[in-house]
Design a protein around this motif. Structure first.
Motif, PDB file in Angstrom:
ATOM      1  N   LYS A   2       0.825  -1.198   0.000  1.00  0.00           N
ATOM      2  CA  LYS A   2       0.000   0.000   0.000  1.00  0.00           C
ATOM      3  C   LYS A   2       0.863   1.252   0.000  1.00  0.00           C
ATOM      4  CE  LYS A   2      -4.224  -1.738   2.063  1.00  0.00           C
ATOM      5  NZ  LYS A   2      -5.199  -1.579   3.136  1.00  0.00           N
ATOM      6  N   LEU A   5       1.976   2.032  -3.487  1.00  0.00           N
ATOM      7  CA  LEU A   5       0.894   2.619  -4.259  1.00  0.00           C
ATOM      8  C   LEU A   5       0.702   4.080  -3.878  1.00  0.00           C
ATOM      9  CD1 LEU A   5      -1.324   2.259  -6.339  1.00  0.00           C
ATOM     10  CD2 LEU A   5      -2.822   1.480  -4.509  1.00  0.00           C
ATOM     11  N   LEU A   6       0.775   4.379  -2.585  1.00  0.00           N
ATOM     12  CA  LEU A   6       0.634   5.764  -2.135  1.00  0.00           C
ATOM     13  C   LEU A   6       1.761   6.633  -2.679  1.00  0.00           C
ATOM     14  CD1 LEU A   6      -0.485   5.295   1.563  1.00  0.00           C
ATOM     15  CD2 LEU A   6      -1.859   6.131  -0.351  1.00  0.00           C
ATOM     16  N   ALA A   8       3.439   6.081  -5.434  1.00  0.00           N
ATOM     17  CA  ALA A   8       3.202   6.228  -6.869  1.00  0.00           C
ATOM     18  C   ALA A   8       2.135   7.279  -7.143  1.00  0.00           C
ATOM     19  CB  ALA A   8       2.799   4.891  -7.477  1.00  0.00           C
ATOM     20  N   VAL A   9       1.064   7.259  -6.369  1.00  0.00           N
ATOM     21  CA  VAL A   9      -0.007   8.245  -6.556  1.00  0.00           C
ATOM     22  C   VAL A   9       0.502   9.635  -6.223  1.00  0.00           C
ATOM     23  CG1 VAL A   9      -2.247   8.996  -5.673  1.00  0.00           C
ATOM     24  CG2 VAL A   9      -1.870   6.601  -6.223  1.00  0.00           C
ATOM     25  N   ALA A  10       1.276   9.765  -5.148  1.00  0.00           N
ATOM     26  CA  ALA A  10       1.821  11.065  -4.766  1.00  0.00           C
ATOM     27  C   ALA A  10       2.744  11.615  -5.842  1.00  0.00           C
ATOM     28  CB  ALA A  10       2.556  10.958  -3.433  1.00  0.00           C
ATOM     29  N   PHE A  12       2.684  10.832  -9.002  1.00  0.00           N
ATOM     30  CA  PHE A  12       1.866  11.157 -10.170  1.00  0.00           C
ATOM     31  C   PHE A  12       1.204  12.519 -10.000  1.00  0.00           C
ATOM     32  CE2 PHE A  12      -2.296  11.257 -12.219  1.00  0.00           C
ATOM     33  CZ  PHE A  12      -1.903  11.145 -13.546  1.00  0.00           C
ATOM     34  N   LEU A  13       0.616  12.756  -8.834  1.00  0.00           N
ATOM     35  CA  LEU A  13      -0.054  14.033  -8.593  1.00  0.00           C
ATOM     36  C   LEU A  13       0.933  15.196  -8.585  1.00  0.00           C
ATOM     37  CD1 LEU A  13      -2.648  12.994  -5.887  1.00  0.00           C
ATOM     38  CD2 LEU A  13      -3.058  13.458  -8.305  1.00  0.00           C
ATOM     39  N   THR A  14       2.107  14.977  -8.042  1.00  0.00           N
ATOM     40  CA  THR A  14       3.136  16.013  -8.058  1.00  0.00           C
ATOM     41  C   THR A  14       3.567  16.313  -9.481  1.00  0.00           C
ATOM     42  OG1 THR A  14       3.915  15.244  -5.907  1.00  0.00           O
ATOM     43  CG2 THR A  14       5.396  16.656  -7.159  1.00  0.00           C
ATOM     44  N   ALA A  69       7.741   9.309 -11.519  1.00  0.00           N
ATOM     45  CA  ALA A  69       6.404   8.720 -11.508  1.00  0.00           C
ATOM     46  C   ALA A  69       6.345   7.497 -12.416  1.00  0.00           C
ATOM     47  CB  ALA A  69       5.368   9.754 -11.930  1.00  0.00           C
ATOM     48  N   LYS A  73       5.555   3.806 -11.176  1.00  0.00           N
ATOM     49  CA  LYS A  73       4.479   3.030 -11.792  1.00  0.00           C
ATOM     50  C   LYS A  73       4.984   1.658 -12.197  1.00  0.00           C
ATOM     51  CE  LYS A  73       1.391   3.053 -15.774  1.00  0.00           C
ATOM     52  NZ  LYS A  73       0.996   3.753 -16.995  1.00  0.00           N
TER      53      LYS A  73
END
Length: 81
Positions: A2, A5-6, A8-10, A12-14, A69, A73
């Motif tokens: 998890k 994944l967090l 990776a999401v962070a 991506f958003l950055t 990112a 991923k």
């Protein structure tokens, strides 16, 4: 898993945020402005040069975040397989 994944999401958003900041259009420069820039005689030359340097740094950072990112991923994809 998890946390990966967090991350990776962070990332991506950055990266998405950085790309939004660097995608702003700048107005076209006149020939006179280009000559003054080349001769370093524009009004507020130091401030304008600092702004240009900041813009270049933001583009470089956006590319770095984009690469990070992409790597994150791929790492998440590899971890889930």
């Amino acid at each position: 898993m998890k946390s990966s994944l967090l991350i990776a999401v962070a990332l991506f958003l950055t990266g998405a945020s950085a790309l939004l900041f660097t995608s702003c259009e700048e107005k076209p420069r006149s020939a006179t402005e280009a000559v003054k820039d080349g001769l370093n005689i524009r009004e507020n030359e130091k401030a304008k040069d600092a702004g240009e340097d900041l813009k270049d740094a933001a583009k470089d950072a956006a590319e770095g975040v984009k690469d990070a990112a992409k790597d994150a991923k791929e790492a998440v994809k590899d971890a889930t397989n």
